[in-house]
Motif scaffolding. Sequence first.
Motif, PDB file in Angstrom:
ATOM      1  N   LEU A  32      -0.764   8.765  -2.468  1.00  0.00           N
ATOM      2  CA  LEU A  32      -1.057   7.392  -2.072  1.00  0.00           C
ATOM      3  C   LEU A  32       0.119   6.726  -1.371  1.00  0.00           C
ATOM      4  CD1 LEU A  32      -3.125   6.239  -5.183  1.00  0.00           C
ATOM      5  CD2 LEU A  32      -3.963   6.859  -2.907  1.00  0.00           C
ATOM      6  N   SER A  36      -0.378   5.124   2.271  1.00  0.00           N
ATOM      7  CA  SER A  36      -0.004   3.738   2.584  1.00  0.00           C
ATOM      8  C   SER A  36       0.779   3.654   3.883  1.00  0.00           C
ATOM      9  CB  SER A  36       0.817   3.165   1.430  1.00  0.00           C
ATOM     10  OG  SER A  36       1.221   1.854   1.719  1.00  0.00           O
ATOM     11  N   TYR A  65      -2.091   0.395  -8.173  1.00  0.00           N
ATOM     12  CA  TYR A  65      -2.931   0.443  -6.967  1.00  0.00           C
ATOM     13  C   TYR A  65      -4.169  -0.440  -7.092  1.00  0.00           C
ATOM     14  CZ  TYR A  65       0.117   4.416  -6.247  1.00  0.00           C
ATOM     15  OH  TYR A  65       1.228   5.208  -6.110  1.00  0.00           O
ATOM     16  N   TYR A  68      -6.337  -1.538  -4.087  1.00  0.00           N
ATOM     17  CA  TYR A  68      -7.411  -0.697  -3.578  1.00  0.00           C
ATOM     18  C   TYR A  68      -8.659  -0.899  -4.437  1.00  0.00           C
ATOM     19  CZ  TYR A  68      -3.741   1.798  -0.985  1.00  0.00           C
ATOM     20  OH  TYR A  68      -2.709   2.121  -0.149  1.00  0.00           O
TER      21      TYR A  68
END
Length: 325
Positions: A32, A36, A65, A68
Motif C-alpha cells: 500500500l 500510494s 488505511y 481507503y
Amino acid sequence: MMRGQNHEGQGGCDVSVILVNYNTVDLLTPCLERLSVALEPLHAQVFIVDNASRDDSIQILRDRYSHYEIIENTRNVGFGRANNQVLDRVLGRYVLLLNLDAYIEPEAIVKTIAYMDEHPRCGVLGVRLVTESGDLQPSCRYFPTPWNLFLQRTGLCRWFPRVQLVDDMDWDHAATRSCDWVPGCYYLVRKTAIDAVGLFDPRYFLYSEEVDHCRTMKKAGWDVTYFPGTTVMHIGGESAKSESTLSGGRQIAALQIESEILYFRKHYGWFGAFAGLVLTALADLWSVLRVLRRGTWHGVGTVLRGTGTAIRAFIRTSGGRHPVR
C-alpha cells in the motif's frame, strides 16, 4: 477531490483500485505504500476487501488505511467474488485489480493508463512480472487446453512444436504484444468493457478467473495486451498458502485443480473436463514411471496424492458443473 480516494462522478476518477486481503498482514504496508506513491498524480478510489482474515489485517487497515474504503467480509468468499462485490461502487474509467503480493513501480499506473488511453480497443492490460530475485515470470500467456497442459506437464511438447503452450518464454519480453490472457496480480481493465461483459465468473474460488475473463473479453472483441513498460515484482500464492485446511502446497494444488476442471467444463463441455482428468492422470503416471526408472520411490506418493485430488475434485464438482466452494 482527494487523491487516492474520490467520491465524485465517474468522469472525474481515473482509476478504481481493488485489493483482496486474506491473512497477508505482512504484505499490507509494503504494497500500500507503493500504491500510494503510484496514485499521487491520479484521481483514484482504493477498495480493500478483507476475506475474514484471522491475523491482524483488519486492525492494521482500520488504524493506518481508514482513508481507503475497507470492506470486511464475514467469510472467505474467494478472489473473484471479492472483486465482484465492489463493482457497484466503482467510479473510475479503469479498474485495477492488484494483488497485495505485487509490488509496483512509482509510474506503473500512470504508464499503463496512458497506454490504454491511446489504444481504445484494449480491454485488459498486464505488465512484465518478475520474482523477488528479478527472474522473469510468465506474463503473456495463452489459453490452456487438456492437450497442451498434458504436453507441458510431461515434457512431450518437444515432439509437438506446433502446439501453442500456455507459456512461451522464448521471445523478447521487451516488446508490447497481444496475447490470450495476463495474470491477475496486476490486471488493468477498461470500465466500459466491464459494463459490457462483466468481471469474474463467481464459480471460480481462486485461480482461472482471469483466464476465463480474458476469454470472454476477446470473444466480445476487446484486445488483451502485455505491456512491458513497467515491471511488477510478484511474490505469488501468499493468500492460498495461508489457508490452514491443508498444508500450503496441497491446498494450492486442490484450488488449481478444481478451477481447471470448472474452466474446461465451461469452455469444452463434459468431454473436455473428462479429457482433462484423463490426461492429468496419464501425466501423473508418466511422472511415476520417470521416478521409478531412477530406482527410487521418492516422490511417488506426492504424485499419486495429486491424482487422487483431481479425481475427487471431478466427482465433487459433478464433472465441472458446479464449484465446491
